[in-house]
Design an enzyme around this catalytic site. Sequence first.
Site, PDB file in Angstrom:
ATOM      1  CD  GLU A 240     -10.246 -35.506  90.491  1.00  0.00           C
ATOM      2  OE1 GLU A 240     -10.571 -34.386  90.618  1.00  0.00           O
ATOM      3  OE2 GLU A 240     -10.715 -36.224  89.350  1.00  0.00           O
TER       4      GLU A 240
ATOM      5  CG  HIS B  71     -11.195 -32.341  87.604  1.00  0.00           C
ATOM      6  ND1 HIS B  71     -11.714 -33.278  88.405  1.00  0.00           N
ATOM      7  CD2 HIS B  71     -11.539 -31.941  86.591  1.00  0.00           C
ATOM      8  CE1 HIS B  71     -12.852 -33.112  87.889  1.00  0.00           C
ATOM      9  NE2 HIS B  71     -13.063 -32.298  86.856  1.00  0.00           N
TER      10      HIS B  71
HETATM   11  P1  NAI Z   1     -23.618 -33.665  78.382  1.00  0.00           P
HETATM   12  O1  NAI Z   1     -24.483 -34.170  79.733  1.00  0.00           O
HETATM   13  O2  NAI Z   1     -23.752 -32.728  77.226  1.00  0.00           O
HETATM   14  O3  NAI Z   1     -23.206 -35.023  77.689  1.00  0.00           O
HETATM   15  C1  NAI Z   1     -23.207 -36.267  78.037  1.00  0.00           C
HETATM   16  C2  NAI Z   1     -23.487 -37.344  77.045  1.00  0.00           C
HETATM   17  O4  NAI Z   1     -23.119 -38.903  77.565  1.00  0.00           O
HETATM   18  C3  NAI Z   1     -24.869 -37.310  76.840  1.00  0.00           C
HETATM   19  O5  NAI Z   1     -25.142 -37.247  75.199  1.00  0.00           O
HETATM   20  C4  NAI Z   1     -25.403 -38.473  77.173  1.00  0.00           C
HETATM   21  O6  NAI Z   1     -26.614 -39.116  76.420  1.00  0.00           O
HETATM   22  C5  NAI Z   1     -24.173 -39.410  77.284  1.00  0.00           C
HETATM   23  N1  NAI Z   1     -24.460 -40.737  78.054  1.00  0.00           N
HETATM   24  C6  NAI Z   1     -24.804 -40.895  79.526  1.00  0.00           C
HETATM   25  N2  NAI Z   1     -24.775 -42.099  79.723  1.00  0.00           N
HETATM   26  C7  NAI Z   1     -24.066 -42.635  79.040  1.00  0.00           C
HETATM   27  C8  NAI Z   1     -23.691 -43.894  78.907  1.00  0.00           C
HETATM   28  N3  NAI Z   1     -23.912 -45.146  79.545  1.00  0.00           N
HETATM   29  N4  NAI Z   1     -23.098 -44.464  77.651  1.00  0.00           N
HETATM   30  C9  NAI Z   1     -22.879 -43.581  76.522  1.00  0.00           C
HETATM   31  N5  NAI Z   1     -23.256 -42.363  76.734  1.00  0.00           N
HETATM   32  C10 NAI Z   1     -23.765 -41.843  77.675  1.00  0.00           C
HETATM   33  O7  NAI Z   1     -22.304 -33.684  79.592  1.00  0.00           O
HETATM   34  P2  NAI Z   1     -20.921 -32.679  78.632  1.00  0.00           P
HETATM   35  O8  NAI Z   1     -20.979 -31.282  79.096  1.00  0.00           O
HETATM   36  O9  NAI Z   1     -20.583 -33.048  77.373  1.00  0.00           O
HETATM   37  O10 NAI Z   1     -19.868 -33.361  79.956  1.00  0.00           O
HETATM   38  C11 NAI Z   1     -19.336 -34.726  79.753  1.00  0.00           C
HETATM   39  C12 NAI Z   1     -18.484 -35.247  80.953  1.00  0.00           C
HETATM   40  O11 NAI Z   1     -17.484 -34.417  81.157  1.00  0.00           O
HETATM   41  C13 NAI Z   1     -19.328 -34.863  82.430  1.00  0.00           C
HETATM   42  O12 NAI Z   1     -18.851 -35.980  83.271  1.00  0.00           O
HETATM   43  C14 NAI Z   1     -18.610 -33.948  83.059  1.00  0.00           C
HETATM   44  O13 NAI Z   1     -18.445 -34.070  84.264  1.00  0.00           O
HETATM   45  C15 NAI Z   1     -17.123 -33.869  82.374  1.00  0.00           C
HETATM   46  N6  NAI Z   1     -16.535 -32.617  82.605  1.00  0.00           N
HETATM   47  C16 NAI Z   1     -15.075 -32.541  82.680  1.00  0.00           C
HETATM   48  C17 NAI Z   1     -14.182 -31.332  82.972  1.00  0.00           C
HETATM   49  C18 NAI Z   1     -13.260 -31.244  83.446  1.00  0.00           C
HETATM   50  O14 NAI Z   1     -12.473 -30.279  83.891  1.00  0.00           O
HETATM   51  N7  NAI Z   1     -12.273 -32.535  83.048  1.00  0.00           N
HETATM   52  C19 NAI Z   1     -15.100 -30.154  82.836  1.00  0.00           C
HETATM   53  C20 NAI Z   1     -16.644 -30.180  82.166  1.00  0.00           C
HETATM   54  C21 NAI Z   1     -17.106 -31.330  82.102  1.00  0.00           C
END
Ligand code: NAI
Length: 405
Positions: free
Chosen positions: A261, A284
């Site tokens: 990015e 993003h």
């Molecule tokens: P979180 O940690 O609450 O949830 C992530 C989930 O993914 C967990 O339940 C975990 O068990 C699961 N997980 C981990 N590895 C996995 C796999 N190999 N297969 C299936 N499930 C798996 O995280 P949250 O807060 O929900 O954020 C999720 C993503 O969103 C992160 O990558 C974060 O960086 C991204 N994000 C993006 C934003 C944006 O501006 N686009 C803003 C905020 C977050």
Amino acid sequence: MSKIKILLAESIHPVAQEKLQAEGYVVDLIKHAPSEEEYLKLLPQYQVLGIRSKSELTAKILKQNPHLLAVGAFCIGTNQVDLATATEVGIPTFNAPHSNTRSVAELVVAEMIALSRQLCDRSSMAHRGEWVKSADGSREVRGKTLGIIGYGHIGSQLSILAEAMGMRVVFYDVVKKLPLGNAQPKNKLDELLAAADFVSLHVPETPETKNMISKDQLFKMKKGSFLINASRGTVVNIDDLVLALKENHLGGCAIDVFPVEPASNKESFKSDLQNLKNVILTPHIGGSTEEAQYAIGLEVAESFRKFLQTGTTAGAVNFPNVDLVAKTNVIRIMNVHKNEPGVLGELNGYISEAGANIQAQYLSTDSKIGYLVVDLEMDKAKLSVSQLIDKIQKSTRNIKTHQVF
Ligand code: NAI
């Protein structure tokens, strides 16, 4: 009035300043991200520092300012802080990982509808003067199946919103999760891919999630289905996604995050996904809303307040976590020490020699440091609190000791 001075850099939402001032702290707000040199001049007068993503808190800055009590990254990532050094010099670093959960979930809702109605393409055509009034290929999302990969904070929030629009929800997670509403867990990723009209990714960036959606997975998705990625750019193989779109296997996609990015708004952005049909590209911005900025301001300010007033480090990304409530009629001391055998005995020895009575003790450690919070009754003590703290600070294993304010 507390003597603690807090510097909030990089235009942190003013709600943080309001909240911390209401607690009696002196809070200065600055708009820019100071350079290393400027930080070295500024920080000796502050005890707490708040930054966003543009400041680089280098080892030099942290080593020259070990008096800092806490650092707060008013954002999600903490790569801009040399965390190992922060730990070494006893500075807990807080962030706000979940304040923008709802913003991401809402963006995905918008994108599902936009993809289903080819909204972005239709809008661009209308801007160009092309009038394409047609129902072909335009569908409601009601009754369709959303497949959520990663049922954490964002995935589960999205699940609720999607069901409210009459969608069916299936999800896949490596950890067993309580399904919300009528959502159905799938044991295998392939089962989810085969069932979903929309696949939305909400996993973290890990070695296991790198390219987890590649050619094999894309072609296991239903023909005409849609992919949404607002998680991390490395999760989807972009070349394979371009192929799946060009071969019309997918009906479109919405991508908010990319393997590479631009570092700033001044740089241009290039992607092989540009100019493809029904492909929504966003820079993003999944978590970028005014509400999220406000919530981040409140979340980190609250972490500062709890740490300064109770010693709580819960949520600190580089520190052993201790979650405490304030107590009256005790003197609370925080101590950060090298995690070596016998250190606790040594500390308790100083307390005992001072004639102070330990009312409660809370300890959490990691491989390098120990974080100890001690509640003391000092009515009959031979030393004052500051004399006791002086003694502890002279220990070769002491990193930082001070009284909770
Ligand atoms: P979180 O940690 O609450 O949830 C992530 C989930 O993914 C967990 O339940 C975990 O068990 C699961 N997980 C981990 N590895 C996995 C796999 N190999 N297969 C299936 N499930 C798996 O995280 P949250 O807060 O929900 O954020 C999720 C993503 O969103 C992160 O990558 C974060 O960086 C991204 N994000 C993006 C934003 C944006 O501006 N686009 C803003 C905020 C977050």
